[in-house]
Design an enzyme around this catalytic site. Sequence first.
Site, PDB file in Angstrom:
ATOM      1  N   ASP A 185     -13.507   1.436   1.193  1.00  0.00           N
ATOM      2  CA  ASP A 185     -12.534   1.406   2.285  1.00  0.00           C
ATOM      3  C   ASP A 185     -11.380   2.304   1.885  1.00  0.00           C
ATOM      4  O   ASP A 185     -10.759   2.098   0.837  1.00  0.00           O
ATOM      5  CB  ASP A 185     -12.046  -0.024   2.534  1.00  0.00           C
ATOM      6  N   GLU A 269     -16.685   4.283   5.468  1.00  0.00           N
ATOM      7  CA  GLU A 269     -16.348   4.265   6.889  1.00  0.00           C
ATOM      8  C   GLU A 269     -16.071   5.681   7.377  1.00  0.00           C
ATOM      9  O   GLU A 269     -15.392   6.457   6.708  1.00  0.00           O
ATOM     10  CB  GLU A 269     -15.118   3.388   7.110  1.00  0.00           C
ATOM     11  N   ASP A 351      -8.317  -5.431   2.440  1.00  0.00           N
ATOM     12  CA  ASP A 351      -9.021  -4.202   2.091  1.00  0.00           C
ATOM     13  C   ASP A 351     -10.315  -4.470   1.330  1.00  0.00           C
ATOM     14  O   ASP A 351     -11.334  -3.811   1.581  1.00  0.00           O
ATOM     15  CB  ASP A 351      -8.100  -3.303   1.271  1.00  0.00           C
TER      16      ASP A 351
END
Length: 377
Positions: A185, A269, A351
């Site tokens: 992330d 991502e 996170d």
Amino acid sequence: MEIKRAYRFRFYPTPEQEVMLARTFGCARFAYNHMLRLRTDAWFKEQKKVGYHETSAALTALKKQPEFAWLNEVSSVPVQQALRHLQTAFGNFFAKRAQYPTFKSKHDRQAAEYTSSAFKWDGKTLKLAKMDAPLAIRWSRTLPKAAKLTTATVSKDAAGRYFVSLLCNDTVEVKPAVVGKIGIDLGLTHFAIFSTGEKVAAPNTFRKNEAQLVKLQRRLAKKQKGSKNRIKAACKVARLHAKTADARKDFLHKLSTRLVNENQVIAVESLAVANMKKNHCLAKSISDAGWAEFVRQLAYKSRWYGRELVGIDRWYPSSKRCSDCGYTTVNMPLKVREWTCPECGSTHDRDINAARNILAAGLAVSALGESVNPVGI
């Protein structure tokens, strides 16, 4: 695996070589700009298409004119290659991969590309056409054995440093398989948060040098245009920019190489970085982070070394979904850094929870083809 690979080295030209390189840069830049104007005027004024072959013929005719005889003082190869680069720029524009080509400035980075017919390489030294001596290259790493060079691109950045990029055929061996799998992330306070719980601090290379950059730019603004002092001040600004870019690139390469070496599957991502930069409160920090370059490095290194990189759609609710039970909350503002799942009672770091969900979604895409809108990277 056979690939085309470029090795970049710094070199230190002699005064005579500096003069010849300056002429070569100028001729290549002139050819590019002149033919860009020719093609633009032909289309917008006469609705006539002009391609590479027409510009090549126009360049030949131009060299025969007395007022442009100076074009013959340098090697013809870099000047001709400038026309090929212009053709590539138009190809990217028509394919909607780039904006319309713009004119090159003598104040920006200068470059000249030499093909194999315009340089001599004996495995140890590189000598360019129209030069009496080989380049004094600092060999910071070793070229592959029996490397066959196809092009040598000489460049000079705004800080006044000279580099040569040698493109050659190379063989990359696939690394042995490992059991590691990781979800990533990306953030701003922490550059990367891993599904393992590790957080990598953001390097903030620009922020660290911002105060010094402001001081140097103020000094530059006070210098008289065209003066030597202004040139010196501009060089100091460019050197600080180069230092910042080099530090960021070093950080990204070390981190991406480490992740590729340790993990077989990497899930990340997919972010619309260009759209995120429209937020003026975060644009500077996002640009400083270098997310797009980091993912690009992960992509080609994974392809080289037999790893699998999985992209998860940007709309996947990685932060709002409980990584333990799968419950998805409706709203979660950015100020919420920890939250407790109302379904199972698990307490999550925002996170780390997102990284774990990204890994789970990536494994689902890789193994089962689950529908999480994966994006090819």
